[in-house]
Scaffold this active site. Structure first.
Site, PDB file in Angstrom:
ATOM      1  CB  SER A 144      -0.894   0.015   1.237  1.00 38.74           C
ATOM      2  OG  SER A 144      -1.535   1.280   1.353  1.00 38.74           O
ATOM      3  CE1 TYR A 156      -4.168  -2.354   5.071  1.00 35.88           C
ATOM      4  CE2 TYR A 156      -3.535  -0.067   4.688  1.00 35.88           C
ATOM      5  CZ  TYR A 156      -3.924  -1.307   4.195  1.00 35.88           C
ATOM      6  OH  TYR A 156      -4.070  -1.491   2.846  1.00 35.88           O
TER       7      TYR A 156
HETATM    8  N1  LIG Z   1      -8.552  -0.404  -1.584  1.00 37.59           N
HETATM    9  C1  LIG Z   1      -7.481   0.363  -1.486  1.00 37.59           C
HETATM   10  O1  LIG Z   1      -7.542   1.596  -1.608  1.00 37.59           O
HETATM   11  C2  LIG Z   1      -6.134  -0.238  -1.217  1.00 37.59           C
HETATM   12  C3  LIG Z   1      -5.031   0.634  -1.224  1.00 37.59           C
HETATM   13  C4  LIG Z   1      -3.775   0.113  -1.005  1.00 37.59           C
HETATM   14  C5  LIG Z   1      -3.617  -1.241  -0.797  1.00 37.59           C
HETATM   15  N2  LIG Z   1      -4.706  -2.072  -0.793  1.00 37.59           N
HETATM   16  C6  LIG Z   1      -4.461  -3.493  -0.581  1.00 37.59           C
HETATM   17  O2  LIG Z   1      -5.058  -4.213  -1.633  1.00 37.59           O
HETATM   18  C7  LIG Z   1      -5.428  -5.511  -1.173  1.00 37.59           C
HETATM   19  C8  LIG Z   1      -6.884  -5.775  -1.491  1.00 37.59           C
HETATM   20  O3  LIG Z   1      -7.657  -4.767  -0.850  1.00 37.59           O
HETATM   21  P1  LIG Z   1      -9.187  -4.503  -1.221  1.00 37.59           P
HETATM   22  O4  LIG Z   1      -9.393  -3.058  -1.061  1.00 37.59           O
HETATM   23  O5  LIG Z   1      -9.529  -5.163  -2.498  1.00 37.59           O
HETATM   24  O6  LIG Z   1      -9.909  -5.253  -0.001  1.00 37.59           O
HETATM   25  P2  LIG Z   1     -11.423  -5.743   0.160  1.00 37.59           P
HETATM   26  O7  LIG Z   1     -12.280  -5.212  -0.911  1.00 37.59           O
HETATM   27  O8  LIG Z   1     -11.757  -5.448   1.579  1.00 37.59           O
HETATM   28  O9  LIG Z   1     -11.294  -7.337  -0.040  1.00 37.59           O
HETATM   29  C9  LIG Z   1     -10.545  -8.064   0.881  1.00 37.59           C
HETATM   30  C10 LIG Z   1     -10.366  -9.486   0.408  1.00 37.59           C
HETATM   31  O10 LIG Z   1      -9.524 -10.157   1.363  1.00 37.59           O
HETATM   32  C11 LIG Z   1     -10.235 -11.253   1.939  1.00 37.59           C
HETATM   33  N3  LIG Z   1      -9.930 -11.337   3.360  1.00 37.59           N
HETATM   34  C12 LIG Z   1      -9.982 -10.356   4.274  1.00 37.59           C
HETATM   35  N4  LIG Z   1      -9.705 -10.844   5.492  1.00 37.59           N
HETATM   36  C13 LIG Z   1      -9.478 -12.157   5.336  1.00 37.59           C
HETATM   37  C14 LIG Z   1      -9.154 -13.214   6.237  1.00 37.59           C
HETATM   38  N5  LIG Z   1      -9.020 -13.013   7.557  1.00 37.59           N
HETATM   39  N6  LIG Z   1      -8.988 -14.449   5.729  1.00 37.59           N
HETATM   40  C15 LIG Z   1      -9.127 -14.675   4.397  1.00 37.59           C
HETATM   41  N7  LIG Z   1      -9.449 -13.736   3.512  1.00 37.59           N
HETATM   42  C16 LIG Z   1      -9.620 -12.480   3.978  1.00 37.59           C
HETATM   43  C17 LIG Z   1     -11.700 -10.951   1.710  1.00 37.59           C
HETATM   44  O11 LIG Z   1     -12.438 -12.188   1.730  1.00 37.59           O
HETATM   45  P3  LIG Z   1     -14.031 -12.219   2.096  1.00 37.59           P
HETATM   46  O12 LIG Z   1     -14.733 -11.687   0.887  1.00 37.59           O
HETATM   47  O13 LIG Z   1     -14.316 -13.633   2.380  1.00 37.59           O
HETATM   48  O14 LIG Z   1     -14.193 -11.324   3.301  1.00 37.59           O
HETATM   49  C18 LIG Z   1     -11.652 -10.278   0.349  1.00 37.59           C
HETATM   50  O15 LIG Z   1     -11.556 -11.237  -0.673  1.00 37.59           O
HETATM   51  C19 LIG Z   1      -5.103  -5.518   0.328  1.00 37.59           C
HETATM   52  O16 LIG Z   1      -3.835  -6.086   0.518  1.00 37.59           O
HETATM   53  C20 LIG Z   1      -5.077  -4.060   0.676  1.00 37.59           C
HETATM   54  O17 LIG Z   1      -4.293  -3.816   1.818  1.00 37.59           O
HETATM   55  C21 LIG Z   1      -5.959  -1.591  -1.001  1.00 37.59           C
END
Ligand SMILES: NC(=O)c1ccc[n+]([C@@H]2O[C@H](COP(=O)([O-])OP(=O)(O)OC[C@H]3O[C@@H](n4cnc5c(N)ncnc54)[C@H](OP(=O)(O)O)[C@@H]3O)[C@@H](O)[C@H]2O)c1
Length: 264
Positions: A144, A156
């Site tokens: 991130s 985080y």
């Molecule tokens: N969105 C942003 O702006 C952003 C920015 C920088 C970095 N990131 C990074 O990008 C990645 C994806 O983020 P996102 O925004 O797409 O997240 P998201 O929409 O919240 O989706 C999270 C995913 O991770 C799974 N997950 C969460 N906790 C889990 C656990 N305890 N065990 C197994 N699976 C779990 C969820 O599964 P379920 O559906 O079963 O809950 C879902 O598939 C992450 O590493 C995040 O830190 C995101």
């Protein structure tokens, strides 16, 4: 095009958001994709169904991370599905943010949980994946931008800093096997993790912070991951790539902040 025909991939956290987009893109390039998730069966089913509708191959893999036996559960299911095929591509994407875990309000419990999911799980998933991965494999970690810009969610941010270090060290160790390890660092991207971004005002605000004048979309990240998984990226390893539309490059002039550059 990445051309991943005949390859296998595990994408953690692929039921929603960025992980879903990564899974869809890898499958579109021909990979057989394990769509890992924690608890949301419905979302995982939708991801797999979307891949199948587009002519791709994928299967769901439920394993909650951050709990005892998490990695054993994941690999038992993965190995059953792969049936002795190698694992060519690993994308460590699953993570959680705890908006309460600031310097003032973090607790040992919130710290342990976020580190267990965001850091411990990728480490031990990778350890197991390396046994299934042939020489020339690909590992991509999703970090991130909060590793270089400050936010109140200190726990985080610390987990993502750890992941950056993990990637460099790992790349150094497994390079002799021709395995590349890279880190993709998204900026502010429209997913459930950022539900605060759903208001028009928040979107406008993020646009003013971003050279390309809009928040990121999951496909913006998935496309870069597919490139790193491809043969074209064979000479890139140990790197962190910021994929954020030019986030916080500097003040954006007021008039240009409204001119969005369309995604293709
Ligand atoms: N969105 C942003 O702006 C952003 C920015 C920088 C970095 N990131 C990074 O990008 C990645 C994806 O983020 P996102 O925004 O797409 O997240 P998201 O929409 O919240 O989706 C999270 C995913 O991770 C799974 N997950 C969460 N906790 C889990 C656990 N305890 N065990 C197994 N699976 C779990 C969820 O599964 P379920 O559906 O079963 O809950 C879902 O598939 C992450 O590493 C995040 O830190 C995101």
């Amino acid at each position: 095009m990445a051309d991943l025909a005949g390859r296998t991939a595990l994408v953690t956290g692929a039921s929603r958001g960025i992980g879903r987009s990564i899974a869809q893109r890898l499958a579109a390039e021909g990979a057989l994709v394990a769509v890992h998730y924690g608890t949301n069966d419905d979302a995982a089913r939708k991801t797999v169904a979307a891949i199948h509708r587009s002519g791709g191959r994928a299967f769901p893999l439920r394993a909650e991370l951050g709990v005892d036996g998490d990695v054993d559960t994941l690999f038992a299911a993965l190995e059953t599905e792969l049936q002795d095929r190698p694992l060519d591509i690993l994308v460590n994407n699953a993570a959680v943010i705890d908006y309460g875990a600031s310097i003032h309000a973090a607790t040992p419990k919130s710290y342990e949980r976020v580190f267990a999911i965001n850091v411990r799980a990728p480490l031990f998933i990778t350890q197991r994946a390396l046994r299934l991965m042939p020489d020339g494999g690909r590992i991509i970690n999703i970090s991130s931008g909060v590793t270089w810009f400050a936010t109140p969610e200190i726990v985080y941010a610390m987990t993502k800093g750890a992941l950056n270090v993990f990637g460099r060290s790992l790349a150094h160790t497994v390079g002799t096997r021709g395995i590349t390890v890279n880190t993709v660092s998204p900026g502010i991207t429209e997913t459930d993790m950022n539900d605060w971004l759903r208001s028009a005002e928040a979107t406008r605000h993020v646009a003013t912070m971003t050279a390309l004048a809009r928040p990121g979309r999951p496909a913006d990240i998935g496309d870069v991951v597919a490139f790193l998984a491809s043969d074209d990226a064979r000479w890139i390893t140990g790197q962190t790539i910021e994929v954020n539309g030019g986030l916080l490059l500097g003040p954006v002039p007021a008039q240009s902040a409204t001119t969005e550059v369309p995604a293709h």
